[in-house]
Design an enzyme around this catalytic site. Structure first.
Site, PDB file in Angstrom:
ATOM      1  N   HIS A  15       0.835  -1.207   0.000  1.00 38.88           N
ATOM      2  CA  HIS A  15       0.000   0.000   0.000  1.00 38.88           C
ATOM      3  C   HIS A  15       0.866   1.252   0.000  1.00 38.88           C
ATOM      4  CE1 HIS A  15      -0.323   0.891   4.636  1.00 38.88           C
ATOM      5  NE2 HIS A  15       0.899   0.737   4.243  1.00 38.88           N
ATOM      6  N   CYS A  34       5.007   5.117   5.401  1.00 40.98           N
ATOM      7  CA  CYS A  34       3.887   4.488   4.687  1.00 40.98           C
ATOM      8  C   CYS A  34       3.448   5.336   3.494  1.00 40.98           C
ATOM      9  CB  CYS A  34       2.725   4.211   5.629  1.00 40.98           C
ATOM     10  SG  CYS A  34       2.913   2.639   6.504  1.00 40.98           S
ATOM     11  N   HIS A  40       5.012  -0.177  -0.519  1.00 42.77           N
ATOM     12  CA  HIS A  40       5.772  -1.105   0.323  1.00 42.77           C
ATOM     13  C   HIS A  40       4.773  -2.112   0.869  1.00 42.77           C
ATOM     14  CE1 HIS A  40       3.995   1.848   2.939  1.00 42.77           C
ATOM     15  NE2 HIS A  40       3.916   0.876   3.826  1.00 42.77           N
ATOM     16  N   HIS A  42       3.227  -5.080   3.743  1.00 41.85           N
ATOM     17  CA  HIS A  42       3.091  -5.490   5.148  1.00 41.85           C
ATOM     18  C   HIS A  42       2.618  -6.937   5.182  1.00 41.85           C
ATOM     19  CE1 HIS A  42       3.484  -1.538   7.092  1.00 41.85           C
ATOM     20  NE2 HIS A  42       2.792  -1.034   6.082  1.00 41.85           N
ATOM     21  N   ASP A  80      -4.748 -10.925  -0.703  1.00 41.69           N
ATOM     22  CA  ASP A  80      -3.396 -11.464  -0.591  1.00 41.69           C
ATOM     23  C   ASP A  80      -2.568 -11.201  -1.849  1.00 41.69           C
ATOM     24  OD1 ASP A  80      -1.343 -12.815   0.760  1.00 41.69           O
ATOM     25  OD2 ASP A  80      -1.827 -14.698  -0.256  1.00 41.69           O
ATOM     26  N   HIS A  81      -1.351 -10.693  -1.627  1.00 44.67           N
ATOM     27  CA  HIS A  81      -0.407 -10.374  -2.701  1.00 44.67           C
ATOM     28  C   HIS A  81      -0.922  -9.309  -3.659  1.00 44.67           C
ATOM     29  CE1 HIS A  81       1.698 -13.780  -1.073  1.00 44.67           C
ATOM     30  NE2 HIS A  81       2.737 -13.455  -1.806  1.00 44.67           N
ATOM     31  N   GLU A 125      -0.949  -4.626  11.566  1.00 37.92           N
ATOM     32  CA  GLU A 125      -0.165  -4.184  10.412  1.00 37.92           C
ATOM     33  C   GLU A 125       1.302  -4.544  10.638  1.00 37.92           C
ATOM     34  OE1 GLU A 125      -1.054  -0.685   7.603  1.00 37.92           O
ATOM     35  OE2 GLU A 125       0.324   0.129   9.108  1.00 37.92           O
TER      36      GLU A 125
END
Ligand code: NI
Length: 136
Positions: A15, A34, A40, A42, A80-81, A125
């Protein structure tokens, strides 16, 4: 008697936190790392809590197989991903903070769980930063 049943799940996602109308500098001031323009990732961890009456016959609050299934299909398979900003429609308009991701997950799962059960979602997170939403 009411009991809370919980299940954990995991997803990785990228995100970037930023407000379009703000300068890079202001975004960096408010959102810190962030707000890195190149995104980047998490390793998110969620805990879904369902509180309800223990059924007198079966002795269960909610079928854990069902809970596992909806978390997989509605949340993991979707997020996911993924790059949340670019690939998830909801986050085109909403900043993908831990708070907003948690609300999104709660709203999605709420539709799949009986209304006589209380739902809350905890989203990690990082191992030390986490948020919780219970619907109000
Ligand atoms: Ni971040």
């Amino acid at each position: 008697m009411k009991v809370t049943v919980s299940r954990k799940a995991y997803f990785n996602a990228a995100h970037r936190l930023y407000i379009k109308q703000w300068s890079e500098e202001k975004n960096l001031n408010i959102f810190g790392k962030c707000s890195n323009p190149n995104f980047h990732g998490h390793n998110y961890e969620i805990i879904v809590h369902v509180k309800g009456k223990v059924d007198e016959l079966t002795g269960i609050v909610i079928d854990l197989k069902y809970l596992k299934q909806i978390i997989k299909h509605e949340i993991e398979d979707l997020l996911d991903h993924k790059n949340l900003n670019l690939e998830i429609k909801y986050f085109k308009e909403v900043v993908p903070t831990a708070e907003n991701i948690c609300i999104f997950i709660w709203n999605t799962l709420r539709k799949k769980i009986d209304n006589n059960k209380h739902l809350s979602v905890t989203l990690f997170e990082t191992p030390r930063n986490f948020v919780k939403y219970s619907g109000n």
